[in-house]
Design a protein around this motif. Structure first.
Motif, PDB file in Angstrom:
ATOM      1  N   ARG A 230      45.941  44.005  42.595  1.00  0.00           N
ATOM      2  CA  ARG A 230      44.832  44.855  42.162  1.00  0.00           C
ATOM      3  C   ARG A 230      43.528  44.085  42.319  1.00  0.00           C
ATOM      4  O   ARG A 230      43.424  42.916  41.938  1.00  0.00           O
ATOM      5  CB  ARG A 230      45.022  45.259  40.695  1.00  0.00           C
ATOM      6  CG  ARG A 230      43.864  46.085  40.144  1.00  0.00           C
ATOM      7  CD  ARG A 230      44.098  46.467  38.698  1.00  0.00           C
ATOM      8  NE  ARG A 230      42.957  47.161  38.128  1.00  0.00           N
ATOM      9  CZ  ARG A 230      42.901  47.660  36.905  1.00  0.00           C
ATOM     10  NH1 ARG A 230      43.954  47.533  36.106  1.00  0.00           N
ATOM     11  NH2 ARG A 230      41.829  48.275  36.474  1.00  0.00           N
ATOM     12  N   LEU A 231      42.512  44.747  42.885  1.00  0.00           N
ATOM     13  CA  LEU A 231      41.205  44.124  43.018  1.00  0.00           C
ATOM     14  C   LEU A 231      40.553  43.976  41.641  1.00  0.00           C
ATOM     15  O   LEU A 231      40.837  44.760  40.728  1.00  0.00           O
ATOM     16  CB  LEU A 231      40.298  44.960  43.917  1.00  0.00           C
ATOM     17  CG  LEU A 231      40.232  44.572  45.404  1.00  0.00           C
ATOM     18  CD1 LEU A 231      41.609  44.616  46.036  1.00  0.00           C
ATOM     19  CD2 LEU A 231      39.267  45.484  46.144  1.00  0.00           C
ATOM     20  N   PRO A 232      39.683  42.981  41.473  1.00  0.00           N
ATOM     21  CA  PRO A 232      38.957  42.848  40.210  1.00  0.00           C
ATOM     22  C   PRO A 232      38.173  44.118  39.891  1.00  0.00           C
ATOM     23  O   PRO A 232      37.920  44.947  40.772  1.00  0.00           O
ATOM     24  CB  PRO A 232      38.011  41.671  40.476  1.00  0.00           C
ATOM     25  CG  PRO A 232      38.678  40.889  41.556  1.00  0.00           C
ATOM     26  CD  PRO A 232      39.357  41.907  42.418  1.00  0.00           C
ATOM     27  N   ALA A 233      37.783  44.267  38.641  1.00  0.00           N
ATOM     28  CA  ALA A 233      37.010  45.440  38.224  1.00  0.00           C
ATOM     29  C   ALA A 233      35.727  45.538  39.047  1.00  0.00           C
ATOM     30  O   ALA A 233      35.191  44.532  39.512  1.00  0.00           O
ATOM     31  CB  ALA A 233      36.667  45.341  36.738  1.00  0.00           C
ATOM     32  N   GLU A 234      35.268  46.760  39.242  1.00  0.00           N
ATOM     33  CA  GLU A 234      34.110  47.018  40.092  1.00  0.00           C
ATOM     34  C   GLU A 234      32.901  46.177  39.698  1.00  0.00           C
ATOM     35  O   GLU A 234      32.250  45.558  40.551  1.00  0.00           O
ATOM     36  CB  GLU A 234      33.761  48.507  40.025  1.00  0.00           C
ATOM     37  CG  GLU A 234      32.611  48.918  40.919  1.00  0.00           C
ATOM     38  CD  GLU A 234      32.303  50.390  40.788  1.00  0.00           C
ATOM     39  OE1 GLU A 234      31.341  50.723  40.063  1.00  0.00           O
ATOM     40  OE2 GLU A 234      33.025  51.214  41.384  1.00  0.00           O
ATOM     41  N   ARG A 235      32.587  46.145  38.414  1.00  0.00           N
ATOM     42  CA  ARG A 235      31.411  45.396  37.971  1.00  0.00           C
ATOM     43  C   ARG A 235      31.551  43.906  38.293  1.00  0.00           C
ATOM     44  O   ARG A 235      30.621  43.272  38.802  1.00  0.00           O
ATOM     45  CB  ARG A 235      31.191  45.585  36.473  1.00  0.00           C
ATOM     46  CG  ARG A 235      29.930  44.894  35.938  1.00  0.00           C
ATOM     47  CD  ARG A 235      29.838  45.045  34.422  1.00  0.00           C
ATOM     48  NE  ARG A 235      29.749  46.444  34.023  1.00  0.00           N
ATOM     49  CZ  ARG A 235      28.609  47.119  33.995  1.00  0.00           C
ATOM     50  NH1 ARG A 235      27.476  46.519  34.347  1.00  0.00           N
ATOM     51  NH2 ARG A 235      28.594  48.374  33.599  1.00  0.00           N
ATOM     52  N   ALA A 236      32.746  43.355  38.028  1.00  0.00           N
ATOM     53  CA  ALA A 236      32.974  41.932  38.278  1.00  0.00           C
ATOM     54  C   ALA A 236      32.902  41.616  39.767  1.00  0.00           C
ATOM     55  O   ALA A 236      32.334  40.590  40.171  1.00  0.00           O
ATOM     56  CB  ALA A 236      34.324  41.512  37.712  1.00  0.00           C
ATOM     57  N   LEU A 237      33.467  42.502  40.582  1.00  0.00           N
ATOM     58  CA  LEU A 237      33.479  42.267  42.025  1.00  0.00           C
ATOM     59  C   LEU A 237      32.056  42.363  42.599  1.00  0.00           C
ATOM     60  O   LEU A 237      31.679  41.572  43.466  1.00  0.00           O
ATOM     61  CB  LEU A 237      34.396  43.276  42.705  1.00  0.00           C
ATOM     62  CG  LEU A 237      34.947  42.909  44.095  1.00  0.00           C
ATOM     63  CD1 LEU A 237      35.676  41.570  44.046  1.00  0.00           C
ATOM     64  CD2 LEU A 237      35.879  44.001  44.599  1.00  0.00           C
ATOM     65  N   ALA A 238      31.276  43.319  42.094  1.00  0.00           N
ATOM     66  CA  ALA A 238      29.894  43.452  42.556  1.00  0.00           C
ATOM     67  C   ALA A 238      29.084  42.205  42.186  1.00  0.00           C
ATOM     68  O   ALA A 238      28.276  41.705  42.988  1.00  0.00           O
ATOM     69  CB  ALA A 238      29.250  44.696  41.948  1.00  0.00           C
ATOM     70  N   GLU A 239      29.300  41.687  40.983  1.00  0.00           N
ATOM     71  CA  GLU A 239      28.599  40.476  40.561  1.00  0.00           C
ATOM     72  C   GLU A 239      29.040  39.272  41.387  1.00  0.00           C
ATOM     73  O   GLU A 239      28.237  38.410  41.739  1.00  0.00           O
ATOM     74  CB  GLU A 239      28.853  40.221  39.080  1.00  0.00           C
ATOM     75  CG  GLU A 239      28.174  41.232  38.161  1.00  0.00           C
ATOM     76  CD  GLU A 239      28.496  41.011  36.694  1.00  0.00           C
ATOM     77  OE1 GLU A 239      29.337  40.115  36.401  1.00  0.00           O
ATOM     78  OE2 GLU A 239      27.918  41.722  35.852  1.00  0.00           O
TER      79      GLU A 239
END
Length: 252
Positions: free
Chosen positions: A28-37
């Motif tokens: 599973r990819l990291p959460a959207e907010r974490a990945l964007a950061e």
């Protein structure tokens, strides 16, 4: 060499991370907010990249469960063409329908871009404007067409409206066809190109100045000018054809 948009750069980065094993099958990819950061990008750009990789079969989105690696080998996709694109190619007059759609979408996009554009968005818009000016007079008209389309799409991207961005992405090929045809008619005429350049500059400066009313007005006035100019040129060409036919008949 064409500079890739932020979402395109991110798509390539994520794809490389998947194919190299950084993200493994089923992970599973990291959460959207974490990945964007992590990548230092906006969430709309991240969502666009993820949607692109989902369409390529590398990722899968599970409602309520997140986004997972589905495949570690990119799937080859056969080139396809939208029925709208084919319709436009066969009937150039439909370029006015394209302009109507652009009126509806790009005025609002410019408004929101002026409100929401980040420093990175503004730098991208400025770069796209400079490339568009540099491409004027290129031996390949599509170079200028792509640069023009990239400039307008950079403004849509800066609106940070994911739905609007995806609609424009789906219309992108059609938009390029519209611009390419317009270039044949407009950009080769100095008296028309100079106002177009000034209109693009005004649109850019309005967004950079974070002035939504000015940005929307600039976008709408630019498209109105394009439409009026095309109709004027078409009328001139029709008169020339009628005159040529008249001379041919008189000479018989």
């Amino acid at each position: 060499m064409k500079k890739l948009r932020i979402a395109e750069q991110l798509t390539q980065q994520l794809e490389q991370m998947i194919t190299s094993g950084h993200f493994t099958l089923g992970e599973r990819l990291p959460a959207e907010r974490a990945l964007a950061e992590q990548f230092g990008v906006s969430r709309p750009s991240l969502r666009e990249a993820i949607q692109t990789l989902i369409s390529r079969g590398l990722l899968v989105s599970k409602p309520g469960g997140g986004t997972f690696v589905e495949n570690d080998t990119p799937q080859a996709t056969a080139p396809c063409s939208s029925p709208l694109v084919e319709l436009f190619r066969e009937n150039p007059e439909y370029r006015f329908d394209v302009l109507e759609i652009r009126h509806a979408l790009e005025g609002n996009a410019a408004w929101y871009a002026a409100l929401r554009a980040t420093d990175e968005d503004k730098a991208n818009i400025r770069d796209c404007f400079e490339r568009m000016i540099q491409r004027h007079g290129s031996a390949d008209p599509m170079d200028e067409a792509r640069a023009d389309a990239d400039f307008h799409l950079a403004i849509v991207e800066a609106s940070h409206n994911l739905v609007l961005l995806h609609v424009m992405k789906n219309l992108f090929e059609l938009l390029q066809n519209s611009i390419s045809h317009n270039l044949d008619k407009l950009y080769t005429i100095p008296r028309v190109f100079d106002p177009l350049k000034n209109q693009h500059r005004e649109l850019m400066e309005a967004v950079l100045a974070s002035d939504p009313e000015r940005a929307r007005k600039a976008a709408q006035e630019h498209l109105a000018f394009v439409e009026d100019s095309l109709k004027s040129i078409d009328a001139d060409e029709a008169r020339k054809v009628r005159s040529l036919r008249h001379l041919t008949l008189v000479g018989r």
